[in-house]
Write a protein that holds these residues in place. Structure first.
Motif, mmCIF file in Angstrom:
data_model
loop_
_atom_site.group_PDB
_atom_site.id
_atom_site.type_symbol
_atom_site.label_atom_id
_atom_site.label_comp_id
_atom_site.label_asym_id
_atom_site.label_seq_id
_atom_site.Cartn_x
_atom_site.Cartn_y
_atom_site.Cartn_z
ATOM 1 N N LEU A 73 17.263 -22.104 13.501
ATOM 2 C CA LEU A 73 16.878 -21.037 14.409
ATOM 3 C C LEU A 73 16.528 -21.524 15.809
ATOM 4 O O LEU A 73 16.007 -20.758 16.621
ATOM 5 N N THR A 74 16.818 -22.765 16.110
ATOM 6 C CA THR A 74 16.633 -23.262 17.472
ATOM 7 C C THR A 74 17.545 -22.482 18.411
ATOM 8 O O THR A 74 18.762 -22.430 18.220
ATOM 9 N N ARG A 75 16.963 -21.835 19.413
ATOM 10 C CA ARG A 75 17.748 -21.050 20.366
ATOM 11 C C ARG A 75 18.374 -21.963 21.410
ATOM 12 O O ARG A 75 17.836 -23.018 21.749
ATOM 13 N N HIS A 76 19.499 -21.508 21.931
ATOM 14 C CA HIS A 76 20.186 -22.313 22.948
ATOM 15 C C HIS A 76 19.258 -22.636 24.116
ATOM 16 O O HIS A 76 19.238 -23.765 24.606
ATOM 17 N N TYR A 77 18.492 -21.637 24.562
ATOM 18 C CA TYR A 77 17.662 -21.846 25.752
ATOM 19 C C TYR A 77 16.595 -22.912 25.522
ATOM 20 O O TYR A 77 16.177 -23.607 26.461
ATOM 21 N N GLU A 78 16.143 -23.061 24.276
ATOM 22 C CA GLU A 78 15.125 -24.070 23.978
ATOM 23 C C GLU A 78 15.640 -25.480 24.230
ATOM 24 O O GLU A 78 14.855 -26.392 24.501
ATOM 25 N N LEU A 79 16.960 -25.657 24.126
ATOM 26 C CA LEU A 79 17.542 -26.981 24.311
ATOM 27 C C LEU A 79 17.894 -27.270 25.768
ATOM 28 O O LEU A 79 18.303 -28.373 26.097
ATOM 29 N N GLU A 80 17.701 -26.268 26.639
ATOM 30 C CA GLU A 80 17.925 -26.499 28.061
ATOM 31 C C GLU A 80 16.922 -27.493 28.638
ATOM 32 O O GLU A 80 17.180 -28.130 29.659
#
Length: 272
Positions: A73-80
């Motif tokens: 459930l890691t969102r794309h934005y969290e990896l920015e």
């Protein structure tokens, strides 16, 4: 268009979600829904039950150390803003703000779009995918997880729990698309290390080189242990273009994709 009628449930635990998915052949999990909802609205697919997995705590985690562990459930934005620079490069090239706010890493891998960014990135990283079903948990190497376009090693009733990999010492992601952050015509992800000017442990994954994300192993062989000099880079680019079997579709010809793959690889290697 409106999607077909479906039932909706929101389990609170991984075990509950797996039991529901196992018990219904027409059930599908939904997290960000950035791929699933458009397909339902187009009526390209149909499910009788959607299982909302967003409230499941076992799927939401991010642990950074010698090994990086990311929940499905890691969102794309969290990896920015990830501590791993390679992940940041990939995340900022995905869609727009709305897509990055809702879309998930696990959903991207499970959907296995042949031009999806995370499947290529995870392939370059040599990630291990943790998969759970009612019978237990198993691990699948990313090289074995993506079976084809929109096809994975997931079996009925299974969910991706998360992935793990080592953050590369050096990494680069170069992508060509029609519009900013659209799906790629062609893209190359490179992960590895460079010691004393020589390439070490390199993995190269490409989008647009086949009907799915694939490694460019001949280009990897050219680079392995070699100095990162213009002649070696040119040889690797040539090997990549010869190895690629690009698909043709309304967005780009096979030859155009082959050309772009070489350009992308050259730029990625230049960024290491």
């Amino acid at each position: 268009m409106y999607p077909p009628v479906f039932e909706y449930v929101r389990p609170a635990s991984l075990g509950e979600a797996l039991r529901i998915l196992e018990g219904r052949e027409d059930a599908a999990p939904i997290a960000g829904g950035q791929s699933l909802i458009p397909l339902l609205k187009l009526r390209a697919i149909s499910y009788g039950l959607l299982v909302d997995i967003n409230r499941i705590p076992e799927l939401r985690y991010a642990r950074y150390g010698e090994v990086v562990e990311l929940g499905a459930l890691t969102r794309h934005y969290e990896l920015e803003e990830s501590p791993c620079p390679f992940l940041r490069q990939v995340a900022v090239r995905i869609g727009d703000v709305q897509i990055r706010s809702l879309g998930t890493l696990g959903g991207s891998l499970a959907h296995a779009d042949p031009f999806g960014d995370w499947p290529a990135a995870m392939l370059a990283l040599g990630a291990v995918v943790e998969v759970a079903g009612v019978a237990g948990v198993r691990e699948v190497a990313i090289d074995d997880f993506i079976k084809g376009p929109y096809s994975t090693a997931l079996e009925r009733g299974e969910l991706i729990v998360g992935v793990r990999f080592k953050c590369p010492e050096r990494g680069a992601y170069v992508k060509f698309s029609r519009r900013h952050n659209d799906f790629a015509f062609a893209a190359v992800a490179v992960a590895g290390s460079v010691k004393d000017g020589h390439v070490i442990d390199v993995r190269i994954a490409a989008l647009g080189a086949a009907d799915r994300p694939v490694r460019l192993k001949k280009a990897e062989a050219v680079l392995a242990g070699a100095p990162l000099k213009p002649g070696v880079v040119a040889e690797a680019v040539d090997a990549a273009r010869k190895e690629a079997e690009p698909p043709f579709d309304f967005r780009a010809s096979a030859e155009y994709r082959r050309h772009l793959l070489g350009v992308a690889l050259k730029r990625a290697l230049g960024a290491l």
